[in-house]
Design a protein around this motif. Structure first.
Motif, PDB file in Angstrom:
ATOM      1  N   ALA A  10     -57.013  -8.178   4.009  1.00  0.00           N
ATOM      2  CA  ALA A  10     -57.033  -7.094   4.990  1.00  0.00           C
ATOM      3  C   ALA A  10     -56.894  -5.765   4.274  1.00  0.00           C
ATOM      4  CB  ALA A  10     -55.894  -7.275   5.991  1.00  0.00           C
ATOM      5  N   GLU A  11     -57.820  -4.881   4.545  1.00  0.00           N
ATOM      6  CA  GLU A  11     -57.760  -3.524   4.028  1.00  0.00           C
ATOM      7  C   GLU A  11     -58.194  -2.575   5.128  1.00  0.00           C
ATOM      8  OE1 GLU A  11     -60.305  -3.432   0.666  1.00  0.00           O
ATOM      9  OE2 GLU A  11     -58.899  -4.436  -0.684  1.00  0.00           O
ATOM     10  N   VAL A  13     -56.565  -1.660   7.758  1.00  0.00           N
ATOM     11  CA  VAL A  13     -56.000  -1.870   9.090  1.00  0.00           C
ATOM     12  C   VAL A  13     -55.259  -0.633   9.556  1.00  0.00           C
ATOM     13  CG1 VAL A  13     -54.321  -3.223  10.399  1.00  0.00           C
ATOM     14  CG2 VAL A  13     -55.859  -4.361   8.801  1.00  0.00           C
ATOM     15  N   LYS A 307     -49.236   1.611   3.850  1.00  0.00           N
ATOM     16  CA  LYS A 307     -50.112   0.440   3.945  1.00  0.00           C
ATOM     17  C   LYS A 307     -49.362  -0.833   4.373  1.00  0.00           C
ATOM     18  CE  LYS A 307     -53.739   2.740   2.612  1.00  0.00           C
ATOM     19  NZ  LYS A 307     -54.824   3.058   3.570  1.00  0.00           N
ATOM     20  N   ASP A 310     -51.546  -3.259   6.562  1.00  0.00           N
ATOM     21  CA  ASP A 310     -52.372  -4.212   5.816  1.00  0.00           C
ATOM     22  C   ASP A 310     -51.557  -5.442   5.429  1.00  0.00           C
ATOM     23  OD1 ASP A 310     -54.495  -2.490   5.994  1.00  0.00           O
ATOM     24  OD2 ASP A 310     -54.376  -1.777   3.924  1.00  0.00           O
ATOM     25  N   ASN A 314     -52.218  -9.408   6.323  1.00  0.00           N
ATOM     26  CA  ASN A 314     -52.358 -10.373   5.235  1.00  0.00           C
ATOM     27  C   ASN A 314     -51.297 -11.463   5.315  1.00  0.00           C
ATOM     28  OD1 ASN A 314     -54.650  -9.386   3.874  1.00  0.00           O
ATOM     29  ND2 ASN A 314     -53.447  -7.771   2.909  1.00  0.00           N
TER      30      ASN A 314
END
Length: 744
Positions: A10-11, A13, A307, A310, A314
């Motif tokens: 996941a990037e 998000v 972040k 993310d 994940n």
């Protein structure tokens, strides 16, 4: 999302979606707007914590208030700042692909001309402030005061506001520039704020709603209402605007309506002099948006800048991705976490659904089901304690019930909701013979465990709240901890990242502040016209025939009021209309408000106007109405459990520990049977309609929570299980063929 050796990571998000009417600045323009947004958010953080700029810098800065500010002034500045930022960042219309023609120059000239009365009104507001500070005893009766407020302040302000709104509709430009019409509206917002702060700083605040109120208050309120509704239209669409317009119209036509809708004749001056007070716009909704909501928006922005979002997604993939139909279960986990914090169902769908929906389709879910699962899970985030998408804070403000009591009461209902969704997607996966994701497609769980400390900000938040810290102090500590834990990640937050987080918070806050202020208009109408009390009388009349019918009627009203609106506004409005009537029925305050809150939340997945479902359909490529029906089915427990609040208070943690434990366990078993009946899957086999109806009946008995109903439910379920085994059941559905990866 990126692929490295087929691994799903996941990037993005945490990245903000860009609305079609959102301006995108570059260079100096971006820097100016970023500073404005950052200062706006930091101002709230400082004011809420009672900090003084002079105490932290050692320098007294003229013209800046010493914190904490007087409550009314703080709320007025809160709204005015959001108006200025909103008109700066959001155009009146979506941006065209090409630059409009030459007619726009004429519109710009008209906007510049409109600035003359706006600046004149602003100058008059400062002049009135100067006269009052010099000792002039201002009142709403003396002819010279009435003349100045009407013809030198109010009329120019209204003219400028009208010009700005109309020209904003007619004029658009490229995303990187602000049109003069929106600058004009910002000037009008400042003029309204300066005047109201001046007048409310005197004894004149006590005259609102009376013949002695200065006419300027009414005129400023008219302009303020128009500005708030225009910004709300830009950032939240027309649904709330239509409802607010209906309520405003009701103020002036209510005397002509029959029955319980009949309202007393209210002069426009009296109404508007009171609607911009704590009886309306500056009331509970703005009180919450200016304190708890913006504080947690700042918290969410710090998580976004570091972040952490993310990582949440994940972690969900690593923990649940291997299960059958894995991406759907990841969506439940990740969307629940993200939705709890960001406070908007549709926004959460966009943030996490862009990753989970394509993966659900990849493993075999129909595109309609994939969108529905994401919509239902994202909506559930609004009922997930401890934050509950800011709904818990509004409930605490309206009811006076401690926030911690509300968060604790929400635990079992949230478990029931997410357990129901989990069972629904699991049975769907079983029916279609789906697999989970492969080991090499997922983030390594051991890597995720090494960074489990990223959950620390949420743990600190929960711990601080239950240790007795105030919500503001707990939120501030959690925000600071989000910055600290980032130091142990590649996204270490330094001064630049912290500044970026405050900028993100300022931008993120615009929609919710506008929505809360607009909801305040509706709350003001309800309180000033007395329609809420008359609606309560109708509920009481229905309850004489059947309490269950009265609850059903209340449910329908709460859903109708919430359709198309963000959760916060939906609950605030429904709580003003429906909850008082439920309380008069003898339902405890907490139970009544939870009942209303649940249905206001699930209006986001209720056909025909289901914002979360429509957002998910846009990502999945499915039919919006079919997706909303499917999400309604997946979230069906949320439409049943609130009725059980009335019959079994233990579900809301009201009772002895063993009563609460039994209620929780039997209700979870009940939603299992309910999901089994809805999906037509029981004891490892597909079942027919007769068996499905029996499972739903068993579920309702279990959810009801009484000892006798629990026994009946268990007996019925056991009988159905033996019948299923004896008959052999239907053959399982042929396994689905996974579709191609649609990520490109």
């Amino acid at each position: 999302m990126s692929e490295q050796s087929n691994q799903v990571i996941a990037e993005g998000v945490d990245d903000e979606p860009v609305e079609s009417n959102r301006r995108l600045f570059e260079g100096r323009a971006y820097l100016v707007v970023a500073i404005m947004a950052g200062i706006y958010a930091f101002f709230h953080m400082a004011a809420l914590n009672g900090l003084s700029i002079s105490a932290t810098t050692g320098v007294t800065i003229p013209f800046l208030p010493t914190f904490p500010m007087e409550t009314w002034n703080f709320r007025i500045v809160h709204i005015a700042g959001a108006l200025i930022l909103g008109f700066t960042l959001f155009s009146a219309r979506a941006f065209p692909d090409e630059e409009p023609g030459g007619a726009s120059k004429l519109l710009d000239l008209l906007a510049f001309a409109g600035m003359l009365p706006a600046l004149y009104a602003l100058w008059q507001a400062f002049d009135i402030a100067g006269q009052i500070s010099d000792g002039t005893m201002w009142n709403g009766i003396a002819e010279e005061f009435v003349t100045q407020e009407t013809w030198h302040f109010g009329v120019p302000l209204l003219a400028a506001t009208g010009i700005g709104i109309v020209l904003g509709w007619l004029r658009t430009r490229t995303r990187g520039r602000i049109v003069p019409a929106d600058i004009l509206l910002s000037i009008c917002a400042v003029a309204v704020a300066v005047y109201l702060i001046t007048i409310y700083g005197t004894l004149m605040r006590n005259s609102t709603g009376t013949p002695f109120a200065p006419i300027g208050i009414s005129l400023a309120a008219v302009a303020g209402v128009a500005l708030i509704m225009e910004l709300t239209r830009r950032v939240a669409g027309m649904a709330l605007i239509v409802i607010a317009a209906v309520f405003l119209t009701y103020v002036f036509v209510g005397e002509s309506l029959p029955g319980f809708l009949n309202a007393p004749d209210i002069a426009w001056t009296r109404f508007f002099s009171q609607v911009y007070t704590d009886a309306g716009i500056l009331g509970p909704t703005t009180a919450v948006s200016s304190t708890y909501i913006i504080l947690f928006i700042i918290f969410a922005a710090f998580l976004q800048a570091s972040k952490v979002g993310d990582y949440f997604v994940n972690f969900a993939f690593a923990a649940a991705g291997r299960a059958r139909g894995g991406p759907a279960k990841v969506a439940i986990f990740a969307s629940g976490l993200m939705g709890m914090i960001n406070g908007t169902s549709a926004g959460n769908v966009v943030a996490t659904g862009s990753l989970t929906i394509p993966l659900m389709k990849k493993v075999g879910y129909h595109k309609k089901t994939a969108g529905a699962v994401e919509a239902a899970a994202s909506t559930g985030g609004q009922i997930m304690p401890p934050i509950m998408g800011a709904g818990a804070f509004i409930m605490a403000e309206i009811t006076g019930i401690p926030y911690t009591d509300i968060a604790i009461a929400a635990i079992i209902p949230a478990i029931l909701y997410f357990a129901s969704i989990y069972f629904m997607v699991d049975f769907e996966a079983a029916k279609l013979g789906m697999r989970g994701m492969r080991e090499d497609e997922l983030p390594k769980f051991r890597d995720m465990v090494r960074r489990v400390f990223l959950f620390l900000p949420i743990i600190i938040l929960i711990g601080a709240l239950f240790m007795g810290y105030s919500v503001i102090r707990a939120g501030t500590l959690a925000t600071a901890s989000a910055a600290v834990v980032s130091w142990f990640t590649p996204y270490r937050m330094g001064p630049r990242s912290v500044s970026k987080a405050f900028e993100i918070a300022g931008v993120m806050s615009i929609q919710i502040i506008a929505v809360c202020a607009c909801a305040g208009i509706i709350v003001g109408v309800i309180s000033l016209t007395g329609v809420g009390a008359r609606f309560s009388a109708v509920l009481l009349g229905i309850a004489d025939a059947s309490q269950l019918l009265a609850l059903f009627f209340a449910m329908c009203i709460a859903i109708l009021l919430g359709m198309g609106m963000p959760t916060t506004a939906a609950y605030a409005v429904a709580a003003s209309v429906v909850a008082p009537g439920l309380v008069q029925l003898g339902i405890p305050m907490l139970t009544a408000h939870f009942f209303v809150f649940y249905f206001a939340v699930v209006s986001a997945i209720t056909p025909p106007v289901a914002l979360a479902s429509y957002a998910a359909a846009g990502i999945s490529g499915s039919n919006p109405m079919e997706t909303s029906v499917a999400s309604f089915k997946i979230g069906i427990s949320a439409f049943i459990v609130p009725f059980m609040f009335f019959y079994n208070g233990a579900i809301l943690m009201d009772g002895a520990w063993y009563e609460i434990a039994r209620a929780g366990v039997t209700a979870v078993i009940g939603v299992f049977f309910l999901s089994s009946g809805m999906q037509g899957w029981f004891a490892g086999r597909a079942v027919g309609w007769a068996m499905r109806l029996g499972l739903v009946l068993a579920a309702l008995c279990m959810i009801a929570g009484g000892l006798l109903t629990d026994v009946i439910g268990v007996a019925l379920a056991v009988g159905l299980w033996f019948a299923q085994k004896a008959l052999g059941g239907s053959a399982p559905v042929t396994p689905a063929t996974p579709v191609a990866d649609e990520r490109g």
